[in-house]
Design a protein around this motif. Structure first.
Motif, PDB file in Angstrom:
ATOM      1  N   ARG A 183      11.405  19.971   6.389  1.00 14.58           N
ATOM      2  CA  ARG A 183      12.636  20.731   6.624  1.00 14.58           C
ATOM      3  C   ARG A 183      13.812  19.813   6.325  1.00 14.58           C
ATOM      4  NH1 ARG A 183       9.411  21.586  11.012  1.00 14.58           N
ATOM      5  NH2 ARG A 183      10.642  20.146  12.292  1.00 14.58           N
ATOM      6  N   ASP A 184      14.801  20.358   5.658  1.00 17.73           N
ATOM      7  CA  ASP A 184      15.941  19.532   5.258  1.00 17.73           C
ATOM      8  C   ASP A 184      17.234  20.307   5.472  1.00 17.73           C
ATOM      9  OD1 ASP A 184      17.494  17.481   4.241  1.00 17.73           O
ATOM     10  OD2 ASP A 184      17.285  18.172   2.182  1.00 17.73           O
ATOM     11  N   GLY A 185      17.587  20.480   6.740  1.00 14.89           N
ATOM     12  CA  GLY A 185      18.797  21.213   7.052  1.00 14.89           C
ATOM     13  C   GLY A 185      20.065  20.443   6.755  1.00 14.89           C
ATOM     14  N   MET A 186      19.951  19.137   6.516  1.00 14.15           N
ATOM     15  CA  MET A 186      21.140  18.318   6.300  1.00 14.15           C
ATOM     16  C   MET A 186      21.315  17.876   4.853  1.00 14.15           C
ATOM     17  SD  MET A 186      21.262  15.946   9.752  1.00 14.15           S
ATOM     18  CE  MET A 186      19.672  15.175   9.488  1.00 14.15           C
ATOM     19  N   GLY A 187      20.405  18.272   3.979  1.00 10.67           N
ATOM     20  CA  GLY A 187      20.535  17.921   2.573  1.00 10.67           C
ATOM     21  C   GLY A 187      20.276  16.457   2.281  1.00 10.67           C
ATOM     22  N   LEU A 188      19.454  15.794   3.104  1.00  8.56           N
ATOM     23  CA  LEU A 188      19.223  14.362   2.940  1.00  8.56           C
ATOM     24  C   LEU A 188      17.935  14.034   2.200  1.00  8.56           C
ATOM     25  CD1 LEU A 188      20.331  13.070   6.469  1.00  8.56           C
ATOM     26  CD2 LEU A 188      21.620  13.002   4.337  1.00  8.56           C
ATOM     27  N   ALA A 189      16.998  14.981   2.151  1.00  4.73           N
ATOM     28  CA  ALA A 189      15.708  14.691   1.527  1.00  4.73           C
ATOM     29  C   ALA A 189      15.890  14.352   0.054  1.00  4.73           C
ATOM     30  CB  ALA A 189      14.757  15.877   1.685  1.00  4.73           C
ATOM     31  N   SER A 190      15.315  13.218  -0.343  1.00  2.00           N
ATOM     32  CA  SER A 190      15.364  12.741  -1.725  1.00  2.00           C
ATOM     33  C   SER A 190      16.787  12.503  -2.219  1.00  2.00           C
ATOM     34  CB  SER A 190      14.644  13.736  -2.665  1.00  2.00           C
ATOM     35  OG  SER A 190      13.306  13.910  -2.270  1.00  2.00           O
ATOM     36  N   ASN A 191      17.721  12.352  -1.303  1.00  2.00           N
ATOM     37  CA  ASN A 191      19.133  12.166  -1.648  1.00  2.00           C
ATOM     38  C   ASN A 191      19.444  10.678  -1.687  1.00  2.00           C
ATOM     39  OD1 ASN A 191      21.921  12.110  -1.847  1.00  2.00           O
ATOM     40  ND2 ASN A 191      22.232  13.795  -0.410  1.00  2.00           N
ATOM     41  N   ALA A 192      19.726  10.172  -2.879  1.00  2.00           N
ATOM     42  CA  ALA A 192      19.969   8.737  -3.037  1.00  2.00           C
ATOM     43  C   ALA A 192      21.328   8.300  -2.505  1.00  2.00           C
ATOM     44  CB  ALA A 192      19.852   8.356  -4.515  1.00  2.00           C
ATOM     45  N   ASP A 193      22.149   9.245  -2.018  1.00  2.00           N
ATOM     46  CA  ASP A 193      23.419   8.839  -1.400  1.00  2.00           C
ATOM     47  C   ASP A 193      23.176   7.960  -0.180  1.00  2.00           C
ATOM     48  OD1 ASP A 193      24.826  10.208  -3.275  1.00  2.00           O
ATOM     49  OD2 ASP A 193      25.485  11.824  -1.958  1.00  2.00           O
ATOM     50  N   TRP A 194      22.035   8.182   0.487  1.00  2.00           N
ATOM     51  CA  TRP A 194      21.642   7.344   1.625  1.00  2.00           C
ATOM     52  C   TRP A 194      20.278   6.772   1.266  1.00  2.00           C
ATOM     53  CZ3 TRP A 194      19.768   9.312   7.041  1.00  2.00           C
ATOM     54  CH2 TRP A 194      19.613   8.218   7.891  1.00  2.00           C
ATOM     55  N   SER A 195      20.253   5.497   0.949  1.00  2.00           N
ATOM     56  CA  SER A 195      19.003   4.890   0.489  1.00  2.00           C
ATOM     57  C   SER A 195      18.653   3.671   1.337  1.00  2.00           C
ATOM     58  CB  SER A 195      19.105   4.501  -0.988  1.00  2.00           C
ATOM     59  OG  SER A 195      20.149   3.562  -1.185  1.00  2.00           O
ATOM     60  N   ALA A 196      17.422   3.221   1.198  1.00  2.00           N
ATOM     61  CA  ALA A 196      16.930   2.146   2.055  1.00  2.00           C
ATOM     62  C   ALA A 196      15.966   1.254   1.292  1.00  2.00           C
ATOM     63  CB  ALA A 196      16.232   2.733   3.285  1.00  2.00           C
ATOM     64  N   LEU A 197      15.897   0.017   1.747  1.00  2.00           N
ATOM     65  CA  LEU A 197      14.910  -0.944   1.267  1.00  2.00           C
ATOM     66  C   LEU A 197      14.308  -1.607   2.496  1.00  2.00           C
ATOM     67  CD1 LEU A 197      13.470  -2.421  -1.000  1.00  2.00           C
ATOM     68  CD2 LEU A 197      15.397  -4.013  -1.103  1.00  2.00           C
ATOM     69  N   PHE A 198      13.021  -1.388   2.722  1.00  2.00           N
ATOM     70  CA  PHE A 198      12.375  -1.789   3.960  1.00  2.00           C
ATOM     71  C   PHE A 198      11.739  -3.170   3.855  1.00  2.00           C
ATOM     72  CE2 PHE A 198      12.673   2.745   4.482  1.00  2.00           C
ATOM     73  CZ  PHE A 198      12.815   2.939   5.845  1.00  2.00           C
ATOM     74  N   LEU A 199      11.988  -3.997   4.883  1.00  2.00           N
ATOM     75  CA  LEU A 199      11.255  -5.246   5.070  1.00  2.00           C
ATOM     76  C   LEU A 199      10.037  -4.990   5.948  1.00  2.00           C
ATOM     77  CD1 LEU A 199      14.419  -5.870   4.658  1.00  2.00           C
ATOM     78  CD2 LEU A 199      13.844  -8.147   5.472  1.00  2.00           C
ATOM     79  N   TRP A 200      10.215  -4.144   6.955  1.00  2.00           N
ATOM     80  CA  TRP A 200       9.135  -3.587   7.760  1.00  2.00           C
ATOM     81  C   TRP A 200       9.349  -2.081   7.802  1.00  2.00           C
ATOM     82  CZ3 TRP A 200       5.484  -5.563  11.681  1.00  2.00           C
ATOM     83  CH2 TRP A 200       5.222  -6.928  11.542  1.00  2.00           C
ATOM     84  N   LYS A 201       8.280  -1.316   7.730  1.00  2.00           N
ATOM     85  CA  LYS A 201       8.389   0.137   7.784  1.00  2.00           C
ATOM     86  C   LYS A 201       7.276   0.700   8.645  1.00  2.00           C
ATOM     87  CE  LYS A 201       8.901   4.285   4.923  1.00  2.00           C
ATOM     88  NZ  LYS A 201       8.930   4.824   3.543  1.00  2.00           N
ATOM     89  N   ASP A 202       7.660   1.487   9.635  1.00  2.00           N
ATOM     90  CA  ASP A 202       6.686   2.138  10.522  1.00  2.00           C
ATOM     91  C   ASP A 202       5.684   1.136  11.094  1.00  2.00           C
ATOM     92  OD1 ASP A 202       7.970   4.512   9.831  1.00  2.00           O
ATOM     93  OD2 ASP A 202       6.560   4.938   8.203  1.00  2.00           O
ATOM     94  N   GLY A 203       6.205  -0.012  11.531  1.00  2.00           N
ATOM     95  CA  GLY A 203       5.365  -0.998  12.200  1.00  2.00           C
ATOM     96  C   GLY A 203       4.564  -1.886  11.281  1.00  2.00           C
ATOM     97  N   GLU A 204       4.778  -1.802   9.977  1.00  2.00           N
ATOM     98  CA  GLU A 204       4.014  -2.613   9.037  1.00  2.00           C
ATOM     99  C   GLU A 204       4.956  -3.394   8.132  1.00  2.00           C
ATOM    100  OE1 GLU A 204       1.267  -0.225   6.866  1.00  2.00           O
ATOM    101  OE2 GLU A 204       0.180   0.444   8.663  1.00  2.00           O
ATOM    102  N   GLU A 205       4.658  -4.672   7.961  1.00  2.00           N
ATOM    103  CA  GLU A 205       5.452  -5.503   7.069  1.00  2.00           C
ATOM    104  C   GLU A 205       5.296  -5.019   5.626  1.00  2.00           C
ATOM    105  OE1 GLU A 205       6.182 -10.249   6.550  1.00  2.00           O
ATOM    106  OE2 GLU A 205       4.123  -9.523   6.246  1.00  2.00           O
ATOM    107  N   GLN A 206       6.413  -5.045   4.908  1.00  2.00           N
ATOM    108  CA  GLN A 206       6.403  -4.766   3.467  1.00  2.00           C
ATOM    109  C   GLN A 206       6.533  -6.123   2.768  1.00  2.00           C
ATOM    110  OE1 GLN A 206       6.152  -1.171   2.764  1.00  2.00           O
ATOM    111  NE2 GLN A 206       5.717  -1.521   4.947  1.00  2.00           N
ATOM    112  N   PRO A 207       5.415  -6.793   2.514  1.00  2.00           N
ATOM    113  CA  PRO A 207       5.449  -8.220   2.161  1.00  2.00           C
ATOM    114  C   PRO A 207       6.237  -8.527   0.897  1.00  2.00           C
ATOM    115  CG  PRO A 207       3.251  -7.286   1.833  1.00  2.00           C
ATOM    116  CD  PRO A 207       4.027  -6.271   2.585  1.00  2.00           C
ATOM    117  N   ASP A 208       6.237  -7.644  -0.084  1.00  2.00           N
ATOM    118  CA  ASP A 208       6.954  -7.936  -1.322  1.00  2.00           C
ATOM    119  C   ASP A 208       8.442  -8.145  -1.077  1.00  2.00           C
ATOM    120  OD1 ASP A 208       4.609  -7.733  -2.673  1.00  2.00           O
ATOM    121  OD2 ASP A 208       4.985  -5.739  -3.514  1.00  2.00           O
ATOM    122  N   ILE A 209       8.980  -7.433  -0.089  1.00  2.00           N
ATOM    123  CA  ILE A 209      10.404  -7.549   0.233  1.00  2.00           C
ATOM    124  C   ILE A 209      10.632  -8.550   1.357  1.00  2.00           C
ATOM    125  CG2 ILE A 209      12.489  -6.296   0.921  1.00  2.00           C
ATOM    126  CD1 ILE A 209      11.342  -5.577  -1.853  1.00  2.00           C
ATOM    127  N   ALA A 210       9.817  -8.483   2.398  1.00  2.00           N
ATOM    128  CA  ALA A 210      10.018  -9.380   3.549  1.00  2.00           C
ATOM    129  C   ALA A 210       9.936 -10.844   3.133  1.00  2.00           C
ATOM    130  CB  ALA A 210       8.982  -9.076   4.628  1.00  2.00           C
TER     131      ALA A 210
END
Length: 343
Positions: A183-210
Motif C-alpha cells: 500500500r502506498d498512500g503517500m506516494g513513496l514507493a519506488s520514489n527516488a526523492d527519498w533514498s537510502a544507502l544501508f550500512l545495516w538493514k533489518d538487523g543485518e550488516e551490509q558488508p560492502d557498504i559498512a
C-alpha cells in the motif's frame, strides 16, 4: 450599569427559557453571552459565545444577522484569550517562570492549555509497549553517547562523500515487497526523492557498504543500538532531494528512538515531530519517537543527507529489551518470517 442591570437580568431569563427548550439555540446563546458581558462577567459571557460558535459550525444556512453576531462573539473570545494569556504570563513571571529556561514540559502544558499547540501521542502502527513517556524529541541529557557521535561528523561526512560519488548505490527508501501486499498512500514507493544507502538493514550488516565506513561504525560502537535479530538495527545514509517532502506518518514500535546526524543540511531542510519543528543543522544530532506523527521537508535547492540509526529508549530496562527482542523473534519464527521495519 445600575440602570441597565434589570434589562440585562431580563435578557438572561429570556435566553434561559429559550435554552431550556433548545440548548443549541445559537441566538439565545449569543444573547445570554451579551447580557453577561453587560453585567461585567466576561468569563461567563465567553463560555456562551464559545458554545454558540461550536453549535454554528461552518455557519451554513444561518441568517446574515446571526453570522454577524457570531463574528462579534468570535472576536470577543479571541480578545478574552489574549487577556487571559497576558494575565497568566504576568502571574507566572512573578513566580519565576521563564519560557526560555524553565521546564520545557511546563511550557508545553501552557501552550496546550492556550490552544497554541496540539497534543500528539504515540501511535505505533504495530506494537505498543505501555508506560513509556510521551516525548517527541528525547532530552539530550538522557543520551550520554550523543556528543561522541556528533564529534565524528567530519569523518562520517568524508565517508559519505565517497559513496555519494556513486549515486547508483542509493535506492528508494520504500521499495515494494513481493511477499506482502503493498500500500502506498503517500506516494513513496519506488520514489527516488527519498533514498537510502544501508550500512545495516533489518538487523543485518551490509558488508560492502559498512566496510567502507569504518569511522562511522566506530562512532556508533558505544551507542545502545536497538537489536532485534532480523529486524533492527538499521543504520543508513538517508537522502532527501531538493524540493522533496515526506508526508506525516507514524513508525511501527515505541520501544526505540530514531536518531539523526545531519551531514549535509542546506538551509530550508526541516523536520517536525508532533508540535516541535526544527531545522537540520550539520553536526547537531537528535533522537525522536517516530511513533508520534512526524514529517520532513527539503525546501532548499540542494539534497539533504543525514545518518539515521535506531536505539533503545533509555527508559527500557535490560530485561525489557531482551523480552521485546525475544517477542519479535517468536513472531518471525511463526510462518515465513515477519514484516521488515522502517525508520
Amino acid at each position: 450599569m445600575a440602570n441597565r442591570e434589570p434589562s440585562l437580568r431580563a435578557a438572561i431569563e429570556t435566553a434561559d427559557r429559550a435554552l431550556a427548550e433548545n440548548p443549541r439555540d445559537t441566538r439565545a446563546l449569543i444573547a445570554k453571552g451579551d447580557a453577561l458581558a453587560g453585567l461585567g462577567d466576561i468569563r461567563a459571557a465567553v463560555s456562551f459565545y464559545s458554545s454558540a460558535l461550536r453549535v454554528a459550525g461552518d455557519g451554513k444556512g444561518l441568517a446574515p444577522t446571526v453570522i454577524a453576531d457570531l463574528r462579534r462573539a468570535q472576536s470577543e473570545v479571541q480578545a478574552q484569550a489574549q487577556r487571559f494569556e497576558a494575565h497568566l504570563a504576568a502571574s507566572l513571571a512573578g513566580a519565576g517562570f521563564d519560557a526560555a529556561s524553565s521546564s520545557d514540559r511546563f511550557a508545553l502544558s501552557l501552550d496546550l492549555m492556550a490552544g497554541r499547540k496540539r497534543l500528539y501521542q504515540q501511535e505505533p502502527r504495530f506494537y505498543l509497549f505501555p508506560g513509556l513517556p510521551q516525548v517527541q524529541f528525547q532530552p539530550r541529557e538522557s543520551l550520554p553517547w550523543l556528543a561522541a557521535v556528533e564529534a565524528a561528523t567530519d569523518d562520517i561526512r568524508a565517508e559519505l562523500g565517497a559513496l555519494l560519488a556513486e549515486p547508483d548505490l542509493f535506492r528508494p527508501y520504500v521499495e515494494p515487497r513481493a511477499d506482502r501486499p503493498n500500500r502506498d498512500g503517500m506516494g513513496l514507493a519506488s520514489n527516488a526523492d527519498w533514498s537510502a544507502l544501508f550500512l545495516w538493514k533489518d538487523g543485518e550488516e551490509q558488508p560492502d557498504i559498512a566496510h567502507r565506513c569504518p569511522r562511522t561504525m566506530e562512532a556508533l560502537a558505544e551507542v545502545p543500538l536497538c537489536r532485534v535479530p532480523g529486524r533492527t538495527p538499521s543504520i543508513l545514509f538517508s537522502k532527501l532531494k531538493a524540493g522533496a517532502r515526506i508526508p506525516p506518518h507514524h513508525g511501527l514500535i515505541n520501544t526505540r528512538l530514531i536518531c539523526h546526524l545531519p551531514l549535509i543540511a542546506p538551509p530550508g531542510s526541516r523536520f517536525r515531530v508532533g508540535n516541535d519543528a526544527r531545522d537540520w543543522r550539520e553536526g547537531q544530532a537528535w533522537a525522536f519517537d517516530d511513533t508520534i506523527e512526524h514529517e520532513a521537508a527539503n525546501d532548499s535547492g540542494e539534497d539533504r543527507t543525514i545518518l539515521i540509526f535506531d536505539v533503545w529508549k533509555p527508559e527500557m530496562s535490560e530485561e525489557e529489551r531482551a523480552l521485546v527482542s525475544a517477542l519479535f523473534q517468536a513472531v518471525d519464527a511463526y510462518g515465513a518470517g515477519g514484516q521488515a521495519w522502517g525508520v
